[in-house]
Design a protein around this motif. Structure first.
Motif, PDB file in Angstrom:
ATOM      1  N   ASP A 188      80.540 -30.862  88.648  1.00 11.38           N
ATOM      2  CA  ASP A 188      80.469 -31.373  90.012  1.00 11.38           C
ATOM      3  C   ASP A 188      79.608 -32.637  90.048  1.00 11.38           C
ATOM      4  N   SER A 189      80.088 -33.665  89.343  1.00  8.65           N
ATOM      5  CA  SER A 189      79.323 -34.910  89.266  1.00  8.65           C
ATOM      6  C   SER A 189      80.177 -35.958  88.588  1.00  8.65           C
ATOM      7  N   ASN A 190      79.891 -37.238  88.861  1.00  9.65           N
ATOM      8  CA  ASN A 190      80.504 -38.296  88.057  1.00  9.65           C
ATOM      9  C   ASN A 190      79.503 -38.820  87.027  1.00  9.65           C
ATOM     10  N   GLY A 191      78.480 -38.028  86.763  1.00  8.16           N
ATOM     11  CA  GLY A 191      77.592 -38.247  85.625  1.00  8.16           C
ATOM     12  C   GLY A 191      77.856 -37.119  84.646  1.00  8.16           C
ATOM     13  N   LEU A 249      81.247 -34.629  66.265  1.00 10.67           N
ATOM     14  CA  LEU A 249      80.876 -36.022  66.012  1.00 10.67           C
ATOM     15  C   LEU A 249      79.362 -36.133  65.795  1.00 10.67           C
ATOM     16  N   PRO A 250      78.880 -35.681  64.625  1.00 11.25           N
ATOM     17  CA  PRO A 250      77.436 -35.656  64.368  1.00 11.25           C
ATOM     18  C   PRO A 250      76.801 -37.032  64.570  1.00 11.25           C
ATOM     19  N   GLY A 251      75.818 -37.101  65.459  1.00 19.54           N
ATOM     20  CA  GLY A 251      75.113 -38.363  65.654  1.00 19.54           C
ATOM     21  C   GLY A 251      75.668 -39.245  66.753  1.00 19.54           C
ATOM     22  N   LEU A 252      76.640 -38.762  67.511  1.00 18.55           N
ATOM     23  CA  LEU A 252      77.145 -39.576  68.630  1.00 18.55           C
ATOM     24  C   LEU A 252      76.922 -38.873  69.968  1.00 18.55           C
ATOM     25  N   ILE A 253      76.218 -39.586  70.858  1.00 24.65           N
ATOM     26  CA  ILE A 253      76.037 -39.128  72.233  1.00 24.65           C
ATOM     27  C   ILE A 253      76.732 -40.142  73.142  1.00 24.65           C
ATOM     28  N   VAL A 254      77.543 -39.646  74.068  1.00 29.33           N
ATOM     29  CA  VAL A 254      78.142 -40.547  75.058  1.00 29.33           C
ATOM     30  C   VAL A 254      77.992 -39.933  76.445  1.00 29.33           C
ATOM     31  N   ASP A 255      77.320 -40.661  77.316  1.00 29.09           N
ATOM     32  CA  ASP A 255      77.186 -40.225  78.707  1.00 29.09           C
ATOM     33  C   ASP A 255      77.955 -41.174  79.605  1.00 29.09           C
ATOM     34  N   GLN A 256      78.677 -40.594  80.568  1.00 32.31           N
ATOM     35  CA  GLN A 256      79.368 -41.406  81.566  1.00 32.31           C
ATOM     36  C   GLN A 256      78.580 -41.370  82.865  1.00 32.31           C
ATOM     37  N   ILE A 298      70.183 -47.558  83.259  1.00 33.37           N
ATOM     38  CA  ILE A 298      70.590 -47.294  81.868  1.00 33.37           C
ATOM     39  C   ILE A 298      69.833 -48.183  80.877  1.00 33.37           C
ATOM     40  N   GLU A 299      69.170 -49.219  81.386  1.00 30.94           N
ATOM     41  CA  GLU A 299      68.435 -50.106  80.477  1.00 30.94           C
ATOM     42  C   GLU A 299      67.003 -49.607  80.282  1.00 30.94           C
ATOM     43  N   GLN A 300      66.347 -49.244  81.395  1.00 30.64           N
ATOM     44  CA  GLN A 300      64.923 -48.874  81.345  1.00 30.64           C
ATOM     45  C   GLN A 300      64.689 -47.366  81.309  1.00 30.64           C
ATOM     46  N   THR A 338      69.645 -41.965  77.745  1.00 32.16           N
ATOM     47  CA  THR A 338      70.679 -42.919  78.178  1.00 32.16           C
ATOM     48  C   THR A 338      70.505 -43.275  79.649  1.00 32.16           C
ATOM     49  N   GLY A 339      69.448 -42.782  80.286  1.00 40.77           N
ATOM     50  CA  GLY A 339      69.188 -43.142  81.682  1.00 40.77           C
ATOM     51  C   GLY A 339      68.895 -41.956  82.584  1.00 40.77           C
ATOM     52  N   PHE A 340      69.387 -40.762  82.220  1.00 39.98           N
ATOM     53  CA  PHE A 340      69.262 -39.637  83.137  1.00 39.98           C
ATOM     54  C   PHE A 340      69.347 -38.325  82.368  1.00 39.98           C
ATOM     55  N   TYR A 341      68.771 -37.246  82.952  1.00 39.80           N
ATOM     56  CA  TYR A 341      68.815 -35.933  82.297  1.00 39.80           C
ATOM     57  C   TYR A 341      69.976 -35.113  82.860  1.00 39.80           C
ATOM     58  N   LEU A 342      71.165 -35.422  82.347  1.00 44.09           N
ATOM     59  CA  LEU A 342      72.363 -34.721  82.812  1.00 44.09           C
ATOM     60  C   LEU A 342      72.313 -33.232  82.475  1.00 44.09           C
ATOM     61  N   ASP A 343      71.552 -32.887  81.421  1.00 44.62           N
ATOM     62  CA  ASP A 343      71.546 -31.488  80.953  1.00 44.62           C
ATOM     63  C   ASP A 343      70.968 -30.509  81.976  1.00 44.62           C
ATOM     64  N   GLN A 344      70.218 -31.012  82.960  1.00 44.58           N
ATOM     65  CA  GLN A 344      69.611 -30.128  83.958  1.00 44.58           C
ATOM     66  C   GLN A 344      70.448 -30.001  85.234  1.00 44.58           C
ATOM     67  N   ARG A 345      71.673 -30.490  85.207  1.00 44.21           N
ATOM     68  CA  ARG A 345      72.498 -30.502  86.429  1.00 44.21           C
ATOM     69  C   ARG A 345      72.640 -29.121  87.062  1.00 44.21           C
ATOM     70  N   GLU A 346      72.984 -28.119  86.259  1.00 42.45           N
ATOM     71  CA  GLU A 346      73.214 -26.775  86.823  1.00 42.45           C
ATOM     72  C   GLU A 346      71.918 -26.146  87.321  1.00 42.45           C
TER      73      GLU A 346
END
Ligand code: SAH
Length: 404
Positions: free
Chosen positions: A93-96, A107-114, A193-195, A199-207
């Motif tokens: 329930d997010s566009n993050g 994909l060991p070593g790749l993180i991609v956040d939208q 996303i720069e500062q 990658t800019g935000f803690y998406l893992d805590q959404r729930e």
């Protein structure tokens, strides 16, 4: 094709599907940074295709356990497609959204956040570094997005012998916005996303933020203390729940603490964006431990407290000291929580298991002479998947404790 020959008996973890090959497991062989190697047992039996990393203690990370698989553009494209498609199953329930979560997505070593229409990449291994342009092309194709930013500025890169790097990999002419906004559970949240961190935000805590909003509503909190608030995700969650309960904008107040002035500035923006005036929140630039001690001395009490500290134990070697630090803040938090109040407490240290974290919080309660009901156990959101074969993916754990 270069080959890595393992020592006798060292093939066991690979046979169970674990993707890491440590230095100590290797009898002979080597390759260039990121080069694909054939990994075989001491008897010469094929085990896996892996990316070689000359400087790291993790000498190779597995791409595939299938001998017939070629590690090429089509293979990597398939992994990206699968990772992106799987997020639809997670009902986010997010566009993050975290689109790629490294080992858990093959994909060991790749993180991609939208974040809305921008992708932010973090590259943490030589294998991914070698195939970066191919992976970026696939990502753009499978998401339909054209803004891609890289945040490969973490210490982990040094272990891999990679220099830190940040900046745009792709963007339409003249469009380089680094201050973005996402909508999470209908809350508008700004991020940078720069500062920003990671990658800019803690998406893992959404729930867990959603759960916190639900508790705030159900229990009609009047005073919330959000410790280590970063850009105020839990602050907004608490305030929204309080508004649903009719406490906001009347008597409700949210106090948020962080030691980063920039994070607090965004946290204040985020409260305002969601309709909360500064009469109803305070942003405090301070050390959490010190502040909790002060509140205890002053007799200040709260209906709900969030403790979401940074990683106290980056590795196994730090676990003991980290355990003391977790115990300290949890003891103080339980002491300044009103009876009937709710504590949301977390650890994002991979080295601290859920079981150990439970014990730490229990011992904090014992020291505080406070008992509580463990209402729930929490974990990272589904787009940061844990998998059966990769227990290291279980880094974020939390408890909801209602003070007796
Ligand atoms: N709960 C947040 C994420 C927290 S990340 C969210 O949902 O987005 C951890 C935060 O702790 C960071 O913002 C960091 O600046 C802050 N921090 C680290 N050490 C601190 C300290 N000693 N006192 C206060 N804040 C601290």
């Amino acid at each position: 094709m270069k080959t890595l020959r393992l020592r006798e008996g060292k093939e066991r973890s690979l046979l169970r599907g674990h993707p890491w090959i440590f230095e100590s497991a290797i009898a002979k062989g080597g390759a260039d940074a990121g080069e694909t190697v054939r990994v075989e047992s001491s008897a010469g039996v094929f085990l896996a295709w892996a990316a070689y990393s000359p400087t790291s203690k993790i000498k190779a990370r597995v791409w595939s356990f299938d001998e017939k698989q070629r590690i090429d553009e089509a293979f990597l494209d398939g992994l990206i497609q699968k990772a992106v498609a799987s997020r639809a199953m997670f009902h986010i329930d997010s566009n993050g959204v975290r689109l790629v979560h490294a080992e858990s997505d093959g994909l060991p070593g790749l993180i991609v956040d939208q974040y809305a229409d921008t992708l932010v990449l973090q590259v943490l291994s030589t294998g991914v570094e070698r195939f970066k342009s191919i992976l970026v092309k696939s990502l753009m194709q499978h998401t339909g997005l054209v803004r891609v930013y890289e945040r490969s500025d973490t210490q982990a890169r040094t272990l891999e012998g990679l220099a830190q790097t940040t900046g745009w990999l792709h963007h339409p002419e003249g469009e380089r916005a680094v201050q973005l906004q996402i909508t999470e559970h209908q809350w508008r949240l700004n991020l940078d996303i720069e500062q920003g961190h990671k990658t800019g935000f803690y998406l893992d805590q959404r729930e867990s933020r959603r759960r916190f909003a639900e508790y705030a509503q159900r229990m009609a909190f009047e005073s919330v203390l959000n410790c280590f608030c970063y850009t105020g995700g839990f602050s907004v969650a608490g305030a929204v729940g309080m508004r649903h309960a009719g406490v906001m904008p009347k008597s409700g107040h949210v106090l948020s603490i962080d030691s980063s002035a920039l994070a607090l500035k965004t946290a204040a923006e985020n409260m305002q964006l969601n309709g909360f005036s500064s009469d109803h929140f305070t942003m405090m630039d301070a050390d959490v431990n010190q502040s909790l001690r002060t509140f205890l001395q002053e007799g200040r009490r709260f209906d709900a407290i969030v403790l979401d500290p940074p990683k106290f134990a980056p590795s196994q070697a730090h676990v003991e000291r980290a355990a003391r630090a977790y115990k300290d803040i949890n003891r103080l938090a339980l002491q300044i929580l009103r009876p009937g109040g709710v504590l949301f407490t977390f650890s994002c240290s991979g080295g601290v298991s859920a079981d150990l974290f439970h014990k730490i919080v229990a011992s904090a309660g014992a020291d505080a002479h406070v008992d509580g009901f463990i209402a729930e156990r929490l974990q990272g959101a589904m787009d940061h998947p844990m998998t059966l074969n990769f227990p290291e993916g279980d880094y974020l754990k939390g408890l909801v404790v209602i003070r007796k």
